[in-house]
Structure formats: structure tokens, C-alpha cells
Design a protein around this motif. Structure first.
Motif, PDB file in Angstrom:
ATOM      1  N   GLY A  71     -12.155  -6.284  25.072  1.00 20.23           N
ATOM      2  CA  GLY A  71     -10.832  -6.030  24.489  1.00 20.23           C
ATOM      3  C   GLY A  71     -10.502  -6.968  23.324  1.00 20.23           C
ATOM      4  N   ARG A  72     -11.232  -8.099  23.199  1.00 19.10           N
ATOM      5  CA  ARG A  72     -10.973  -9.030  22.086  1.00 19.10           C
ATOM      6  C   ARG A  72     -11.629  -8.549  20.797  1.00 19.10           C
ATOM      7  N   ALA A  73     -12.467  -7.525  20.891  1.00 19.36           N
ATOM      8  CA  ALA A  73     -13.048  -6.902  19.693  1.00 19.36           C
ATOM      9  C   ALA A  73     -12.162  -5.700  19.366  1.00 19.36           C
ATOM     10  N   SER A  74     -11.184  -5.911  18.465  1.00 15.88           N
ATOM     11  CA  SER A  74     -10.123  -4.933  18.216  1.00 15.88           C
ATOM     12  C   SER A  74     -10.548  -3.889  17.171  1.00 15.88           C
ATOM     13  N   LYS A  79      -5.534  -5.471  10.615  1.00 16.25           N
ATOM     14  CA  LYS A  79      -5.696  -6.930  10.759  1.00 16.25           C
ATOM     15  C   LYS A  79      -6.524  -7.500   9.612  1.00 16.25           C
ATOM     16  N   PRO A  80      -6.064  -8.649   9.046  1.00 14.11           N
ATOM     17  CA  PRO A  80      -6.843  -9.254   7.947  1.00 14.11           C
ATOM     18  C   PRO A  80      -8.247  -9.607   8.428  1.00 14.11           C
ATOM     19  N   GLY A  81      -9.233  -9.326   7.581  1.00 13.21           N
ATOM     20  CA  GLY A  81     -10.620  -9.631   7.952  1.00 13.21           C
ATOM     21  C   GLY A  81     -11.350  -8.434   8.550  1.00 13.21           C
ATOM     22  N   TYR A  82     -10.622  -7.341   8.826  1.00 18.33           N
ATOM     23  CA  TYR A  82     -11.266  -6.135   9.364  1.00 18.33           C
ATOM     24  C   TYR A  82     -12.280  -5.623   8.340  1.00 18.33           C
ATOM     25  N   PRO A  83     -13.513  -5.366   8.755  1.00 15.12           N
ATOM     26  CA  PRO A  83     -14.542  -4.951   7.781  1.00 15.12           C
ATOM     27  C   PRO A  83     -14.470  -3.455   7.457  1.00 15.12           C
ATOM     28  N   HIS A  84     -13.643  -3.111   6.478  1.00 16.17           N
ATOM     29  CA  HIS A  84     -13.434  -1.696   6.139  1.00 16.17           C
ATOM     30  C   HIS A  84     -14.707  -1.052   5.597  1.00 16.17           C
ATOM     31  N   GLN A 302     -19.857   0.955  13.720  1.00 18.40           N
ATOM     32  CA  GLN A 302     -18.471   1.014  14.209  1.00 18.40           C
ATOM     33  C   GLN A 302     -17.823  -0.337  13.945  1.00 18.40           C
ATOM     34  N   ARG A 303     -16.587  -0.312  13.426  1.00 19.75           N
ATOM     35  CA  ARG A 303     -15.974  -1.554  12.944  1.00 19.75           C
ATOM     36  C   ARG A 303     -15.006  -2.166  13.967  1.00 19.75           C
ATOM     37  N   ARG A 304     -15.027  -3.503  14.026  1.00 21.52           N
ATOM     38  CA  ARG A 304     -14.128  -4.253  14.903  1.00 21.52           C
ATOM     39  C   ARG A 304     -13.703  -5.545  14.212  1.00 21.52           C
ATOM     40  N   ILE A 305     -12.653  -6.202  14.762  1.00 18.56           N
ATOM     41  CA  ILE A 305     -12.237  -7.523  14.289  1.00 18.56           C
ATOM     42  C   ILE A 305     -11.959  -8.384  15.534  1.00 18.56           C
ATOM     43  N   ALA A 306     -12.503  -9.612  15.542  1.00 19.23           N
ATOM     44  CA  ALA A 306     -12.316 -10.475  16.725  1.00 19.23           C
ATOM     45  C   ALA A 306     -10.899 -11.033  16.716  1.00 19.23           C
ATOM     46  N   GLY A 315     -24.433 -16.556  20.441  1.00 19.98           N
ATOM     47  CA  GLY A 315     -23.630 -17.232  19.414  1.00 19.98           C
ATOM     48  C   GLY A 315     -22.146 -17.051  19.699  1.00 19.98           C
ATOM     49  N   ILE A 316     -21.323 -17.453  18.729  1.00 19.29           N
ATOM     50  CA  ILE A 316     -19.872 -17.264  18.894  1.00 19.29           C
ATOM     51  C   ILE A 316     -19.329 -16.525  17.671  1.00 19.29           C
ATOM     52  N   ILE A 317     -18.608 -15.467  17.938  1.00 16.90           N
ATOM     53  CA  ILE A 317     -17.883 -14.789  16.862  1.00 16.90           C
ATOM     54  C   ILE A 317     -16.478 -15.374  16.897  1.00 16.90           C
ATOM     55  N   ARG A 318     -16.058 -15.945  15.767  1.00 22.55           N
ATOM     56  CA  ARG A 318     -14.758 -16.618  15.725  1.00 22.55           C
ATOM     57  C   ARG A 318     -13.614 -15.619  15.547  1.00 22.55           C
ATOM     58  N   ALA A 319     -12.456 -15.978  16.056  1.00 24.53           N
ATOM     59  CA  ALA A 319     -11.258 -15.159  15.862  1.00 24.53           C
ATOM     60  C   ALA A 319     -11.073 -14.896  14.371  1.00 24.53           C
ATOM     61  N   GLY A 320     -10.810 -13.647  13.995  1.00 24.67           N
ATOM     62  CA  GLY A 320     -10.572 -13.308  12.591  1.00 24.67           C
ATOM     63  C   GLY A 320     -11.829 -12.840  11.869  1.00 24.67           C
ATOM     64  N   GLU A 321     -12.999 -12.927  12.532  1.00 25.22           N
ATOM     65  CA  GLU A 321     -14.228 -12.473  11.868  1.00 25.22           C
ATOM     66  C   GLU A 321     -14.471 -10.988  12.138  1.00 25.22           C
ATOM     67  N   GLY A 322     -15.020 -10.342  11.147  1.00 23.48           N
ATOM     68  CA  GLY A 322     -15.309  -8.915  11.258  1.00 23.48           C
ATOM     69  C   GLY A 322     -16.595  -8.666  12.036  1.00 23.48           C
ATOM     70  N   ILE A 323     -16.670  -7.491  12.653  1.00 17.70           N
ATOM     71  CA  ILE A 323     -17.837  -7.137  13.469  1.00 17.70           C
ATOM     72  C   ILE A 323     -18.234  -5.696  13.136  1.00 17.70           C
TER      73      ILE A 323
END
Ligand code: HEM
Length: 413
Positions: A71-74, A79-84, A302-306, A315-323
């Protein structure tokens, strides 16, 4: 990888590969080789996208499943940083009504509930006879027609189009116009203008249809949505957006999967022989799962934002990073699917992630599976000598479209 300062230096480095990655000519069924290379040493890596940002590209099976379920992968594209996907999508983000694709948690459940009724196992199974009839009619027409025949325009595209018109409740006399408009932006030489025109005409058509169904409801998705509008649960625009979303998500995808599956089977005659001889529905169902894995037609990620730090894939995906969750390489991850480059119709190493996984997993997956389970055996039983009319590497694969597929599939028999 867990140190933020290292992340910044990675992001600035010119070694970060570009995404989308290019697909080498001559291997039409494999995901781009760079993403498979990432898989060999890791579950994910940074990539650079069109706007210069460097989200995480997740290609490993284990990590992709973990993130699809997290659920943390929104999916909230505001949200800023979302990889459009592209500039067009980014610039219109605040103008588009919210929908199932872009909402999280309770808001997502709210929209998803409105779509789920026609896609329940019972409703989908209830369509089986109608899908068989549509398929039989198209196969008969191809048999009676000239050679070579194009199986995209004669089968792979019209069958899912007609099924979706039926499911949405588009009147039979409008089905052709509806198909034309929905195909307008998807054609080989479609411009951005065509796409916008097609989408605009379609949205207007759906608003009119919703208004009509408010007075004369039937057993279909547009009537279900019209009822929600009447009850003031959603606006007319939201309802039209949901219906258009279903149409777009379910139309070109299924057509592409049918066409690429046919090409893959013709390229693997031993596997094709197995499918042709299969009577047991379970054997056919397993074969279709393997075709979904092998062809993996969703290749744009498929796009997400942490929304929080997420520990995943070593590893760690930091809050605000795109996925970017790339299902095709995950379906070719040899740690889960040994010898992924082999089409093995009795493979049971899955489940594959062709339809995603978790709360956003494909609403139409039972329907798509059922269409494939009907169309492929019906075609190959009807045409025992079916073959490609041009060499495999000369087929016009859709390298440039939102979902992979074929523009044409010329065959003889
Ligand atoms: C072979 C055909 C298809 C493939 C490979 C496919 C693939 C996918 C994938 C990978 C997702 C997950 C998106 C994510 O988590 O970010 C998805 C979602 C979705 N699909 Fe499909 N799809 C197919 C057919 C269909 C059909 C036939 C329909 C409807 C008639 C449909 C409607 C949807 C919808 C509405 C969603 C959004 C679900 C949500 O966000 O809750 N798809 N699809």
C-alpha cells in the motif's frame, strides 16, 4: 543503496540507462535485453525517463510482487515525483477525473466496486457461449475469404471489441461506430490529434449512452454506472471516465495478446501441436497462462510513487521516489521461471504477473483468459495448416504502442 547520498550520485550519473529500453530486432517475444540483464544481478535498478528523473525500474519477480501488494507504493499520479508516462499525461493530471487506475485505498475500493459486477466469475462464465459464437462466426468468415488473411483485423481485434461492446451495453447498431472511435487513436499511424479526437468522441458517446441507460437500464456495465450517477454516488464525467478506462484497458490489450500468442504458437510447432490436441479445459487454461507469461504484452511499466521508505529487493526505495513495475522481465525472471525463453505450454512455475498482482490487479483478467481459451483452440482446430504468410521477423510488431501486439498478422492455410 540504502544511503540517500549514494542515491543522488546514482541519479546524476550518466550511466543510468534510459527507459523505455529498446528491444533488439529479431527476438520479438523477449522483453528488452537490458531489463533481463538487470534481473541477472538484482531485482531493480535506477533508470532515466523522458523528464530526466530517475525512478526505480523493478524487474525481479519477487520484488515486483512485493511492491504490487504494498500500500506504500501509491498509484496517485498527482503526487510530486510520480514517474509519468509522458508529458501529455503529466500536464493533464489535474484535469482528468479520478478513477480506479489513479486512486489508492478506500477511494480505489469505491471505484473498483463499481466495476467489479460484470467481471465476477459467474457473469464472465455466462458470456462463454456468446464469445464462442462470435469467434465461430469470424473463423468461418476467414475460411470463406481470400488468402492471405490478416488475423488482426479479421479476428484478434473484432472479437474483444464485440465482447466489450456487449459487456458495456453498447447497442448492436452502434458497435461498428464505437469500434471505429476506440480504434482511432490506436492505429499504426495515429497522431496525438487522432487519439484526442477518438477519446473525445468516445467520451461524448458514453455520456449520451449513460443518460439513455438512466431511463432504460439493462444488464450491462453502463447501466450499472448510470444507476450510480442517478444515486449521486459519482458524476456523469466520472462514470464516462470509468467506462472509457475499461474499454481502453480491455480492448487493445486482449487483441494484442491474441495476435502475439498466435505468432508465438506458429513459431513453436511442437507446442502448437499440444494445444491443438488438447480437449481438457484445464490443459488449455495452463497453456493460456504460459502464453500470458511468454508474450507479456504490457511492456511500458506500471507506475507507482513511494509514500514511505520501502525495503525491498535488497535495497530501500525512499519516500517520494518513483517506481516502474515492469511485468515483462519479471515474467522472464529465471529465478522463478527456469529457461524463461522457452514456450512450455505445460509450465506450472507461476503464477505469472501478466495481470499485475494485489489490489490493482486486472479487473478483466477472467474475461481476457476466457477469450484466449476460446479463440486460440477454435482458430487452430479450424485451420490445421495455418502458417505465417511472411517470415516471423518481418511481422509488424507494435514496438511503439502502449501495449505490445501486432499491426497485422498475415497468414495462409
Ligand atoms: C490480455 C489482456 C490484458 C492484460 C495483459 C491486462 C493487464 C493489466 C495489468 C498488468 C493491470 C495492472 C495495473 C497495475 O497494477 O498498475 C491491469 C489493470 C486493469 N485492467 Fe487489464 N489487462 C488485460 C485485459 C483487460 C480487460 C479485458 C479489461 C476489461 C474489460 C481490463 C481492465 C483493467 C482495469 C479496469 C484495470 C485497473 C484495475 C485497478 O487499478 O484496480 N483489462 N490490466
Amino acid at each position: 543503496m540504502s544511503d540517500a547520498s549514494i542515491d543522488v550520485s546514482i541519479a546524476e550519473s550518466s550511466d543510468v540507462p534510459e527507459f523505455p529500453m529498446t528491444r533488439a530486432a529479431g527476438i520479438p517475444f523477449a522483453p528488452p535485453p537490458d531489463s533481463l540483464e538487470i534481473n541477472e544481478s538484482a531485482q531493480m535498478a535506477r533508470v532515466r525517463i523522458w523528464d530526466g528523473s530517475t525512478p526505480w525500474l523493478v524487474t525481479g519477480y519477487e520484488a515486483i510482487r512485493a511492491l504490487f501488494a504494498d500500500g506504500r507504493a501509491s498509484v496517485d499520479d498527482r503526487k510530486p515525483g510520480y514517474p509519468h508516462w509522458n508529458e501529455g499525461m503529466k500536464s493533464t493530471v489535474h484535469r482528468r477525473p479520478r478513477s480506479v487506475f489513479t486512486s489508492d485505498a478506500e477511494e480505489h475500493t469505491f471505484y473498483r466496486r463499481m466495476l467489479s459486477k460484470p467481471f465476477t466469475f459467474r457473469r464472465v462464465e455466462g458470456l462463454r457461449a456468446a464469445v464462442q459464437k462470435i469467434t465461430d462466426d469470424h473463423v468461418t468468415a476467414i475460411l470463406a475469404g481470400p488468402q492471405p488473411a490478416d488475423l488482426v483485423s479479421a479476428l484478434a481485434l473484432p472479437v474483444p471489441s464485440l465482447v466489450i461492446s456487449h459487456l458495456l451495453g453498447v447497442p448492436y447498431e452502434d458497435a461498428e461506430f464505437f469500434q471505429e472511435q476506440s480504434n482511432m487513436g490506436m492505429g499504426r499511424y495515429a497522431t496525438a490529434e487522432d487519439a484526442a479526437k477518438g477519446a473525445g468522441t468516445l467520451a461524448k458517446y458514453l455520456i449520451d449512452l449513460l443518460e439513455k441507460k438512466m431511463d432504460e437500464p439493462a444488464e450491462d456495465l453502463v447501466s450499472d454506472l448510470a444507476e450510480r450517477v442517478k444515486d449521486e454516488e459519482i458524476s456523469l464525467r466520472e462514470a464516462a471516465q470509468l467506462a472509457t478506462g475499461v474499454l481502453i484497458a480491455g480492448h487493445e490489450t486482449t487483441a494484442g495478446q491474441i495476435a502475439v500468442s498466435i505468432a508465438a504458437l506458429l513459431d513453436n510447432p511442437d507446442q502448437l501441436a499440444m494445444l491443438r490436441g488438447a480437449e481438457d479445459p484445464k490443459v488449455i487454461a495452463v497453456a493460456v497462462e504460459e502464453l500470458l507469461r511468454y508474450c507479456s504484452i504490457i511492456q511500458t511499466g506500471q507506475r507507482r510513487i513511494a509514500t514511505e521508505d520501502i525495503e525491498v529487493g535488497g535495497g530501500i526505495i525512499r519516500a517520494g521516489e518513483g517506481i516502474i513495475l515492469d511485468v515483462a522481465p519479471a515474467n522472464w525472471d529465471s529465478r522463478q521461471f527456469p529457461h524463461p525463453d522457452r514456450l512450455k505450454l505445460d509450465r506450472e512455475d507461476g503464477p505469472n504477473v501478466a495481470f499485475g498482482y494485489g489490489r490493482h490487479s486486472c479487473v478483466g483478467q477472467q474475461l481476457a483468459r476466457m477469450e484466449l481459451q476460446i479463440v486460440l483452440p477454435t482458430l487452430f482446430r479450424g485451420f490445421p495448416t495455418l502458417q505465417l504468410a511472411v517470415p516471423l521477423d518481418e511481422l509488424p510488431f507494435k514496438h511503439d504502442a502502449l501495449s505490445y501486439g501486432l499491426y497485422e498478422l498475415p497468414v495462409t492455410w
